[in-house]
Design an enzyme around this catalytic site. Structure first.
Site, PDB file in Angstrom:
ATOM      1  N   GLY A   1       0.737  -1.500  -0.122  1.00 54.96           N
ATOM      2  CA  GLY A   1      -0.179  -0.440   0.073  1.00 54.96           C
ATOM      3  C   GLY A   1       0.859   1.132  -0.299  1.00 54.96           C
ATOM      4  O   GLY A   1       1.658   1.598  -0.372  1.00 54.96           O
TER       5      GLY A   1
ATOM      6  N   LYS B   1      -1.286  -1.186   9.810  1.00 55.49           N
ATOM      7  CA  LYS B   1      -0.480  -1.924  11.110  1.00 55.49           C
ATOM      8  C   LYS B   1      -0.342  -1.201  12.116  1.00 55.49           C
ATOM      9  O   LYS B   1      -0.733  -1.895  12.911  1.00 55.49           O
ATOM     10  CB  LYS B   1       0.174  -2.865   9.603  1.00 55.49           C
TER      11      LYS B   1
ATOM     12  N   THR C   1      -4.683  -3.336   6.546  1.00 62.06           N
ATOM     13  CA  THR C   1      -5.631  -3.631   5.503  1.00 62.06           C
ATOM     14  C   THR C   1      -4.486  -3.838   4.096  1.00 62.06           C
ATOM     15  O   THR C   1      -3.365  -3.280   3.473  1.00 62.06           O
ATOM     16  CB  THR C   1      -6.282  -2.594   4.894  1.00 62.06           C
TER      17      THR C   1
ATOM     18  N   GLU D   1      -9.016  -2.111   0.173  1.00 61.83           N
ATOM     19  CA  GLU D   1      -8.186  -2.762   1.073  1.00 61.83           C
ATOM     20  C   GLU D   1      -8.895  -3.414   2.116  1.00 61.83           C
ATOM     21  O   GLU D   1     -10.803  -2.680   2.100  1.00 61.83           O
ATOM     22  CB  GLU D   1      -7.538  -0.625   1.834  1.00 61.83           C
TER      23      GLU D   1
ATOM     24  N   ILE E   1      -8.364  -8.269   7.175  1.00 57.28           N
ATOM     25  CA  ILE E   1      -9.211  -9.882   7.355  1.00 57.28           C
ATOM     26  C   ILE E   1      -9.053  -9.125   8.666  1.00 57.28           C
ATOM     27  O   ILE E   1      -8.489  -9.593  10.143  1.00 57.28           O
ATOM     28  CB  ILE E   1      -7.962 -10.702   7.609  1.00 57.28           C
TER      29      ILE E   1
ATOM     30  N   HIS F   1      -8.650 -11.427  11.606  1.00 55.74           N
ATOM     31  CA  HIS F   1      -8.318 -12.476  11.884  1.00 55.74           C
ATOM     32  C   HIS F   1      -6.637 -12.204  12.121  1.00 55.74           C
ATOM     33  O   HIS F   1      -5.956 -11.211  11.818  1.00 55.74           O
ATOM     34  CB  HIS F   1      -7.543 -13.383  11.028  1.00 55.74           C
TER      35      HIS F   1
ATOM     36  N   ARG G   1     -20.796   2.234   5.940  1.00 53.23           N
ATOM     37  CA  ARG G   1     -21.068   3.082   6.111  1.00 53.23           C
ATOM     38  C   ARG G   1     -20.719   3.847   4.647  1.00 53.23           C
ATOM     39  O   ARG G   1     -19.986   3.568   4.097  1.00 53.23           O
ATOM     40  CB  ARG G   1     -20.679   3.590   7.584  1.00 53.23           C
TER      41      ARG G   1
ATOM     42  N   LYS H   1     -15.891   8.314   6.645  1.00 59.03           N
ATOM     43  CA  LYS H   1     -15.994  10.013   6.514  1.00 59.03           C
ATOM     44  C   LYS H   1     -14.821  10.648   7.101  1.00 59.03           C
ATOM     45  O   LYS H   1     -13.925   9.669   7.377  1.00 59.03           O
ATOM     46  CB  LYS H   1     -16.542   9.721   8.443  1.00 59.03           C
TER      47      LYS H   1
ATOM     48  N   PHE I   1     -12.466  12.178   9.943  1.00 64.68           N
ATOM     49  CA  PHE I   1     -12.893  12.152  11.915  1.00 64.68           C
ATOM     50  C   PHE I   1     -11.431  13.249  12.630  1.00 64.68           C
ATOM     51  O   PHE I   1     -10.702  13.603  11.919  1.00 64.68           O
ATOM     52  CB  PHE I   1     -12.020  10.487  11.862  1.00 64.68           C
TER      53      PHE I   1
HETATM   54  P1  ADP Z   1       0.774  -1.979   3.131  1.00 69.05           P
HETATM   55  O1  ADP Z   1       0.337  -0.002   3.524  1.00 69.05           O
HETATM   56  O2  ADP Z   1       1.486  -2.042   2.788  1.00 69.05           O
HETATM   57  O3  ADP Z   1      -1.349  -2.108   2.671  1.00 69.05           O
HETATM   58  P2  ADP Z   1      -1.026  -1.938   6.175  1.00 69.05           P
HETATM   59  O4  ADP Z   1       0.181  -1.464   7.359  1.00 69.05           O
HETATM   60  O5  ADP Z   1      -2.051  -2.137   5.337  1.00 69.05           O
HETATM   61  O6  ADP Z   1       0.492  -1.850   4.857  1.00 69.05           O
HETATM   62  O7  ADP Z   1      -0.756  -3.676   6.033  1.00 69.05           O
HETATM   63  C1  ADP Z   1      -1.237  -5.076   5.351  1.00 69.05           C
HETATM   64  C2  ADP Z   1       0.100  -6.362   5.243  1.00 69.05           C
HETATM   65  O8  ADP Z   1      -0.032  -6.905   6.175  1.00 69.05           O
HETATM   66  C3  ADP Z   1      -0.983  -7.036   4.041  1.00 69.05           C
HETATM   67  O9  ADP Z   1      -0.746  -6.413   2.488  1.00 69.05           O
HETATM   68  C4  ADP Z   1      -0.624  -8.343   4.705  1.00 69.05           C
HETATM   69  O10 ADP Z   1       0.049  -8.812   4.380  1.00 69.05           O
HETATM   70  C5  ADP Z   1      -0.548  -8.107   6.633  1.00 69.05           C
HETATM   71  N1  ADP Z   1      -1.343  -8.621   7.075  1.00 69.05           N
HETATM   72  C6  ADP Z   1      -1.693  -9.433   8.146  1.00 69.05           C
HETATM   73  N2  ADP Z   1      -2.424  -9.397   9.313  1.00 69.05           N
HETATM   74  C7  ADP Z   1      -3.647  -9.026   8.298  1.00 69.05           C
HETATM   75  C8  ADP Z   1      -5.205  -8.966   8.796  1.00 69.05           C
HETATM   76  N3  ADP Z   1      -5.595  -9.358   9.570  1.00 69.05           N
HETATM   77  N4  ADP Z   1      -5.407  -8.111   7.404  1.00 69.05           N
HETATM   78  C9  ADP Z   1      -5.273  -7.392   6.229  1.00 69.05           C
HETATM   79  N5  ADP Z   1      -3.206  -7.617   5.765  1.00 69.05           N
HETATM   80  C10 ADP Z   1      -2.823  -8.309   6.679  1.00 69.05           C
HETATM   81 MG    MG Z   2      -2.667  -1.203   3.403  1.00 67.69          MG
END
Ligand code: ADP
Ligand code: MG
Length: 156
Positions: A17, A23, A29, A81, A84, A86, A106, A109, A111
């Site tokens: 991303g 994260k 995401t 995005e 998950i 989990h 929704r 928005k 924030f």
């Molecule tokens: P980016 O900006 O690269 O998308 P993020 O901080 O949004 O970074 O982290 C996304 C990455 O985290 C995903 O591509 C995946 O490899 C990893 N990941 C680990 N756990 C999850 C989860 N529960 N849902 C989505 N992505 C996850």
């Molecule tokens: Mg992401």
């Protein structure tokens, strides 16, 4: 208008991303490649959705999904995005993510603080969990879409 295309099945590669630090907020995401996003119905509403998701041929989990504007492309392209619901041991960049988008929660928005953003996302997650426990939504978890041999990214 948000519901017209639902349920929406989608499969594609997880890419890096734009480092918005999802994260770090505890809500990573998984971003779809631009190609997958381009294949989305152009009139799909931006906002937050819920549905089911599966990485590779792993288990099917609940998810919340945001369809928004991609800052990397000066907000002229959408980003899709998936968070998950989990805990994964490792990142899964480069893997194939399969999702079915079922319902709309929704619109997007703004924030006023990080705390209110995180709170809203936690509420979205709780709403997604409740919705997905309904029998009509649980059915889609068992859809053949998630059990097909992995291969080419498919959109439909
Ligand atoms: P980016 O900006 O690269 O998308 P993020 O901080 O949004 O970074 O982290 C996304 C990455 O985290 C995903 O591509 C995946 O490899 C990893 N990941 C680990 N756990 C999850 C989860 N529960 N849902 C989505 N992505 C996850
Ligand atoms: Mg992401």
């Amino acid at each position: 208008a948000a519901m017209r295309h639902l349920p929406y099945f989608c499969r594609g590669e997880v890419v890096k991303g734009f480092g918005r630090g999802s994260k770090e907020l505890g809500i990573p995401t998984a971003n779809f490649s631009e190609q997958v996003v381009e294949s989305f119905p152009s009139d799909i509403s931006t906002g937050i959705y819920y549905g089911w998701a599966c990485v590779g041929n792993g288990d099917v989990h609940k998810m919340v999904l945001s369809v928004g504007w991609n800052p990397f492309y000066k907000n002229i392209k959408k980003s899709v995005e998936t968070h998950i619901i989990h805990t994964f041991k490792d990142d899964f960049y480069g893997e194939i993510l399969s999702i079915v988008i079922i319902g709309y929660i929704r619109s997007e928005k703004n924030f006023s603080s990080l705390e209110s953003l995180i709170l809203a996302i936690q509420e979205d997650i709780e709403e997604a969990k409740r919705q997905l426990d309904l029998p009509e939504h649980l059915k889609l978890k068992e859809d053949n879409f998630f059990h097909l041999p992995e291969g080419k990214p498919v959109n439909h």
